[in-house]
Each structure stands twice: as structure tokens, then as C-alpha cells.
Design an enzyme around this catalytic site. Structure first.
Site, PDB file in Angstrom:
ATOM      1  CG  HIS A 122      43.139  52.633  39.672  1.00 28.31           C
ATOM      2  ND1 HIS A 122      44.255  53.214  39.153  1.00 28.31           N
ATOM      3  CD2 HIS A 122      43.561  51.488  40.276  1.00 28.31           C
ATOM      4  CE1 HIS A 122      45.314  52.461  39.426  1.00 28.31           C
ATOM      5  NE2 HIS A 122      44.905  51.403  40.088  1.00 28.31           N
ATOM      6  NE  ARG A 125      49.572  38.887  38.652  1.00 22.54           N
ATOM      7  CZ  ARG A 125      48.344  38.989  39.191  1.00 22.54           C
ATOM      8  NH1 ARG A 125      48.066  39.907  40.074  1.00 22.54           N
ATOM      9  NH2 ARG A 125      47.389  38.151  38.808  1.00 22.54           N
ATOM     10  NE  ARG A 132      53.721  35.348  38.387  1.00 25.58           N
ATOM     11  CZ  ARG A 132      52.558  35.720  37.870  1.00 25.58           C
ATOM     12  NH1 ARG A 132      51.557  34.865  37.805  1.00 25.58           N
ATOM     13  NH2 ARG A 132      52.397  36.938  37.424  1.00 25.58           N
ATOM     14  CD  GLU A 192      49.912  30.601  35.812  1.00 30.81           C
ATOM     15  OE1 GLU A 192      49.270  31.649  35.779  1.00 30.81           O
ATOM     16  OE2 GLU A 192      51.133  30.552  35.600  1.00 30.81           O
ATOM     17  CG  ASN A 240      43.476  35.411  36.666  1.00 27.52           C
ATOM     18  OD1 ASN A 240      42.440  35.166  37.262  1.00 27.52           O
ATOM     19  ND2 ASN A 240      44.388  36.240  37.134  1.00 27.52           N
ATOM     20  CG  ASP A 241      47.510  32.583  32.450  1.00 27.86           C
ATOM     21  OD1 ASP A 241      47.163  32.991  31.332  1.00 27.86           O
ATOM     22  OD2 ASP A 241      48.370  33.139  33.142  1.00 27.86           O
ATOM     23  NE  ARG A 299      45.165  36.780  31.849  1.00 26.90           N
ATOM     24  CZ  ARG A 299      45.953  36.550  32.899  1.00 26.90           C
ATOM     25  NH1 ARG A 299      46.613  35.411  33.003  1.00 26.90           N
ATOM     26  NH2 ARG A 299      46.068  37.426  33.845  1.00 26.90           N
ATOM     27  CB  CYS A 351      47.359  33.308  43.586  1.00 27.91           C
ATOM     28  SG  CYS A 351      48.217  32.556  42.205  1.00 27.91           S
TER      29      CYS A 351
HETATM   30  C1  PEP Z   1      46.594  33.553  36.947  1.00 20.93           C
HETATM   31  O1  PEP Z   1      46.884  33.266  35.774  1.00 20.93           O
HETATM   32  O2  PEP Z   1      45.523  33.245  37.501  1.00 20.93           O
HETATM   33  C2  PEP Z   1      47.562  34.308  37.767  1.00 20.93           C
HETATM   34  C3  PEP Z   1      47.334  34.516  39.043  1.00 20.93           C
HETATM   35  O3  PEP Z   1      48.652  34.835  37.131  1.00 20.93           O
HETATM   36  P1  PEP Z   1      48.573  36.140  36.191  1.00 20.93           P
HETATM   37  O4  PEP Z   1      47.194  36.709  36.318  1.00 20.93           O
HETATM   38  O5  PEP Z   1      49.630  37.062  36.677  1.00 20.93           O
HETATM   39  O6  PEP Z   1      48.872  35.564  34.846  1.00 20.93           O
HETATM   40 MG    MG Z   2      48.926  33.461  35.079  1.00 19.43          MG
END
Ligand code: PEP
Ligand code: MG
Length: 546
Positions: free
Chosen positions: A179, A281, A317, A406, A429-430, A440, A477
Site C-alpha cells: 500500500h 481470486r 478462478r 502454475e 508466481n507459482d 515464494r 496472470c
Molecule cells: C500465480 O501463482 O502466479 C497466480 C497468479 O496465482 P496466486 O498468486 O494467487 O497463487
Molecule cells: Mg498461484
């Protein structure tokens, strides 16, 4: 480069700032009349943050300040503080302790609520300051404007900054989606976060910070500053010109979508220049619930989002529970390695009915609104899972069904997976977490989790190659989509939709509008040929600068 890059942080708020370093450890206080009691302190803080929200220049900045103002009147927080006061604690200690307790509770609901937990502690400190008669934090005032260097900044401290005095911000901690960062952007103050070593800069030393590249230069050099400013002007012109649907300079459409997690996020995003939602999400709606929300409650939430977006695409999702997003009502088993355990779509092992009820609620929302939501499953690893999910979603009456990619296995076998579904959305991300075997949630592994890691890019390329065999749409995403240069790389690989926090969208749109598809393909090649993430980043930066 002249001037020499001496430190590197993460680019958090664009712009170039030149000025002397001024360290700021904590907001010093000015003494004012103490609030009469907790209710009075709450009123003062709510009024102050509310007024700042009114004056905020960006939608995102206003939303953060409104959230903080709401927290300052939050009945749960004030109730817990009052209980401590009644038990004999001093009001200011009581409110701080209540805020810490509330923040711990939020953190236990998963890392996604880290930012909310940070806000609660921050608001608790503001309420305590008001009770102690230390209402307004004052900025250091050396008599000339400066670049503020701090370990971290709380959102309410950032809200106090005046861009005429604070030319730029550098923090050693923080994050791009915090933020604090959103507020810095809304104030137009260039900022770098996660800039290790910044605390060692000498007070008064002239530095240059580049909030677009994340670089911090010492030894101010006029030519360097002029070239950075020229690039900023060019970027500013592009930003001012760009708007509407995303596309490369030669007209390849790239849908620019928003990542959202609450109804409020969705309503804010719906009023912004976005083409829809690329990732809703849904688990965020229910993170603090001990009982599964019933079909009507779910359908009402989904319908509100569909109504807000009208004809625009909305990708829901299904619940991504487990690991960093525990959902109490699922009663997930305790595991030694939850990131490798029963999470995401695998929670159907505990009984498929929760997923089936969610799909039914989505179908109900579709019928109520007359819209056609897209739906996708998280953490799909095998063809069997993709087929089974598609079967359930279609049986519920949903027509556009996809999977998130992912897990490396899904990326490598995307041709097989995508035969069963209509689209894929890559969660970088995953994907980075699993490709590099780096948790992560462990900040120190940040460089392994960098989406510029060539191995991650190879997996995205494999996903696109598999999808092409069935002419399926691939989107991204994860955080990778929000980095403008990386967005060009992804488009060069075949990605045709990018979903991100709405604040990042104008920068991505502007960069894509300035490059043609062939350049994106070249950028993808260079990034994948690079031997490391920094090498990939700099090869693409050179290409796009040239
Ligand atoms: C990801 O893993 O990139 C993703 C978009 O899902 P989240 O960050 O909610 O695990
Ligand atoms: Mg994910």
C-alpha cells in the site's frame, strides 16, 4: 554507464529524482492536544484519512486511504482495545496490542493478507499517537527538498508526504504491491523498494533514483540525468497517448485485464480503463470464514462482479486453497510441505462437493445476469485433472473453461492439457516457485523467484507452443504480466492476454503500443538465450531502448 549504478532496488513508482539523501527512521511527532478517549482518537484518524482520500489523485490511492480510514473505525479492533482498557491497560498500549493481535490473526489466514496486517498495525500506531497527543508526524526539514531513505514506510506515513519536499523514496524493505507503493504512485513520487544497502548512504549525499528501472546512482552526472529524464518524457508522452484495448504498435491485440480479489477491488477495476478481469481470486472472498458460504451467497458475489463488468471478460478462478491461502472451512490436513500438498484443484480429494457447489453458484450468477463468465482451475498438473475439471464445469453449464499453468508438468504437457479446455492462464508466481524449488514466502529467495529466470520463460514458451497446436488462448496472470518489458517478452512468445494489478496496466499498455510483434519476438529470443535473470533483463532493456 556514466555516474555508475551503485545500488539496485525494485522499481516501485516511476519517475527520476535527483537530490540529497535524508534518512528517516520513524515519523517524529509534534505535540497536540491528546484525544479524549479511543472513540475521539478514532474520529480524528478517520477524519484525517478520509480528507486525504478525498484529495487523492488516483483511484488506487483513494482506495488505500479509504481502507485505512475504515480500519480506524473497525468495530473488531476498537472492541478488542476497549476490552483491554476496561481490564486496566492504558488506552494507547491497549490499542497497539489489539492491533497487533488483529494483525496476527490476519497473517494466520495466509500471506495474501500480509498487507492488511501491515495496515492494521499502522492504524493502531496512529490511534495510539492520537491518544498520546502526538497526532501529526512531521517530515524532516533540512530546508531543501530531499530523497527520503528509510528501512520501510507505513502507508499512513506515506500519505503525509508532500511531493514538493520529498523528491523520491528509497526503502530497504517493502514491495511493489504494498500500500505504501500504491500511495507513492498516487502522489507522483518516484520510489524504489527492496534497495539493499540504502541505509549506508551518507546523509546529504546527492543521488539519482530511477523509479522505472530500479537503479540508484551516486555521483550525479548531468548527462545521465538528462538521458533518464528524456526517457521519462518519452514514456510520459506514450502514457498520455495510450488508452483503450491493448495492442502492439502493429496491431496485435493483447487483452489487458485486472487481477482482483474482493468485490470492492472488482468495482474499482470496473471503473478503470481495463478490458475485464483476468484473475478473480475467489478464495479471497472467504478467507476468514469458518463455514462454507452457501450457493446463494456465492452467486450474489459473482453476479455483482459480472454486473460491474457488463460485456467485458471476467475469469473466475475456483477456490485456490492451501499453502499460502488456508481456507478454514475446508479443514485441510496439516502437512509438512503444504505448497506440495493438497492445495488448489487437488482439494477435491477431500470431497468434490465444494467445487461443484462453487461451479453451480457461478452458473447461477451467469443465469441471473445473462453474462458468460469464464472459469479456470488453479494448480492443475495433469491431463486427467484438466479433463475432470472441464467435465464438472461444463456439466454445471459453464461454457468457457480453462486451467492455470502454475506447475512445470502442466507447462511441459500443455498440448495435451489444452486439448481438454478452452484456454490457459500462466501463474508465474507459482510457476517460478515450483521451477526453481524456491518457497515464494521466503523473501531471501527473491532472486530465484524472479519471473525473468530463463527457466521460467522456457516454461511459458512451452505452454504457448502446446497451445498453438489447438489454437488455444494463453494469458499470464502472475506478477510477470505487470512488468512492461517482460510483457513484451511474453507477447513475443505468444501470450495474448495479460492480467495484473490495475495500477500497473497503463505502463504495460504504453510499452506494448510502442513495439511491434517482431520486436517482441526478438525480445523473447534474447531473454531465453540469456544465462541469468539479470542478463535477460538487461538484454531486453538494451533492445527496447535501441
Ligand atoms: C500465480 O501463482 O502466479 C497466480 C497468479 O496465482 P496466486 O498468486 O494467487 O497463487
Ligand atoms: Mg498461484
Amino acid at each position: 554507464m556514466t555516474g555508475g549504478v551503485t545500488l539496485r532496488g525494485t522499481a516501485a513508482s516511476p519517475g527520476v529524482a535527483v537530490g540529497p539523501v535524508q534518512h528517516w527512521d520513524a515519523a517524529p511527532a509534534v505535540h497536540v492536544e491528546p484525544a479524549a478517549d479511543l472513540a475521539d482518537a478514532s474520529r480524528r484518524v478517520v477524519d484525517d484519512l478520509g480528507a486525504r482520500a478525498e484529495a487523492a489523485v488516483s483511484i488506487e490511492g483513494r482506495a488505500v486511504l479509504q481502507t485505512l480510514a475504515m480500519l480506524a473505525a473497525d468495530p473488531e479492533l476498537l472492541g478488542a482495545a476497549n476490552a483491554r482498557i476496561e481490564a486496566g491497560e492504558s488506552p494507547s498500549l491497549a490499542v497497539r496490542a489489539a492491533a497487533r493481535g488483529y494483525a496476527d490473526q490476519l497473517r494466520s489466514l495466509g500471506s495474501y493478507l500480509r498487507e492488511r496486517a501491515h495496515d492494521v498495525v499502522d492504524v493502531g500506531a496512529r490511534l495510539a499517537a492520537s491518544l498520546d497527543g502526538r497526532e501529526a508526524a512531521e517530515l524532516p526539514n533540512p530546508g531543501t527538498p530531499y530523497i527520503l531513505v528509510a528501512a520501510d514506510l507505513a502507508p499512513t506515513e506515506t500519505a503525509l508526504l508532500d511531493s514538493a519536499v520529498v523528491l523520491g523514496i528509497v526503502t530497504e524493505l517493502g514491495g511493489v504491491t504494498s500500500h505504501t507503493t500504491i500511495l507513492a504512485r498516487s502522489l507522483g513520487i518516484p520510489a524504489l523498494v527492496v534497495c539493499t544497502g540504502a541505509s549506508e548512504l551518507a546523509t546529504g549525499q546527492q543521488i539519482v533514483i530511477d523509479g522505472s528501472s530500479g537503479e540508484l546512482h551516486v555521483q550525479v552526472d548531468d548527462r545521465l540525468v538528462e538521458s533518464l529524464r528524456a526517457r521519462e518524457r518519452q514514456m510520459g508522452d506514450r502514457l498520455a497517448r495510450a488508452g483503450g484495448p491493448g495492442a502492439t504498435a502493429d496491431g496485435t491485440a493483447v487483452a489487458l485485464l485486472a487481477n482482483v480479489g474482493t468485490i470492492n477491488d472488482a468495482l474499482n477495476a470496473a471503473s478503470a480503463d481495463v478490458e475485464g478481469v483476468g484473475l478473480f481470486r475467489t478464495e479471497f472472498l472467504f478467507l476468514d470464514r469458518n463455514d462454507e458460504p452457501d450457493l446463494d451467497e456465492q452467486a450474489a458475489a459473482y453476479a455483482a462482479v459480472l454486473d460491474a463488468f457488463g460485456d467485458r471478460r471476467v475469469i473466475f478462478r475456483t477456490l485456490d486453497a492451501g499453502s499460502d491461502k488456508p481456507l478454514p472451512f475446508l479443514h485441510l490436513p496439516a502437512e509438512d510441505n503444504p505448497a506440495l500438498g493438497i492445495r488448489g484443484v487437488r482439494t477435491w480429494m477431500l470431497g468434490p462437493s465444494v467445487l461443484e457447489r462453487q461451479l453451480a453458484a457461478l452458473a447461477t450468477a451467469a443465469a441471473q445476469t445473462g453474462r458468460r463468465p469464464w472459469v479456470m482451475a488453479p494448480m492443475v498438473a495433469t491431463v486427467d485433472e484438466a479433463e475432470r475439471f472441464a467435465g464438472l464445469a461444463r456439466a454445471a453449464g459453464l461454457t468457457t473453461v480453462g486451467v492455470m499453468v502454475e506447475v512445470p508438468a502442466a507447462a511441459l504437457r500443455s498440448a495435451h492439457l489444452l486439448a481438454a479446455v478452452d484456454f490457459a492462464s500462466v501463474g508465474t508466481n507459482d510457476l517460478a516457485q515450483y521451477a526453481l524449488a524456491a518457497d515464494r514466502q521466503v523473501g531471501r529467495l527473491g532472486s530465484l523467484l524472479d519471473p525473468w529466470q530463463p527457466a521460467v520463460l522456457d516454461l511459458v514458451a512451452a505452454t504457448c507452443a502446446g497451445a498453438q497446436q489447438h489454437r488455444r488462448l494463453v494469458g499470464v496472470c502472475g506478477e510477470a504480466a505487470a512488468d512492461p518489458r517482460l510483457a513484451a517478452v511474453l507477447v513475443g512468445m505468444g501470450v495474448r492476454s495479460l492480467s495484473m494489478a490495475p495500477v500497473a496496466l497503463p505502463g504495460v499498455r504504453a510499452l506494448l503500443a510502442a513495439v511491434d510483434l517482431e520486436t517482441c519476438c526478438r525480445a523473447a529470443e534474447l531473454a531465453r538465450q540469456a544465462r541469468s535473470a539479470p542478463a535477460a533483463r538487461s538484454a531486453v532493456a538494451d533492445l527496447l531502448a535501441g
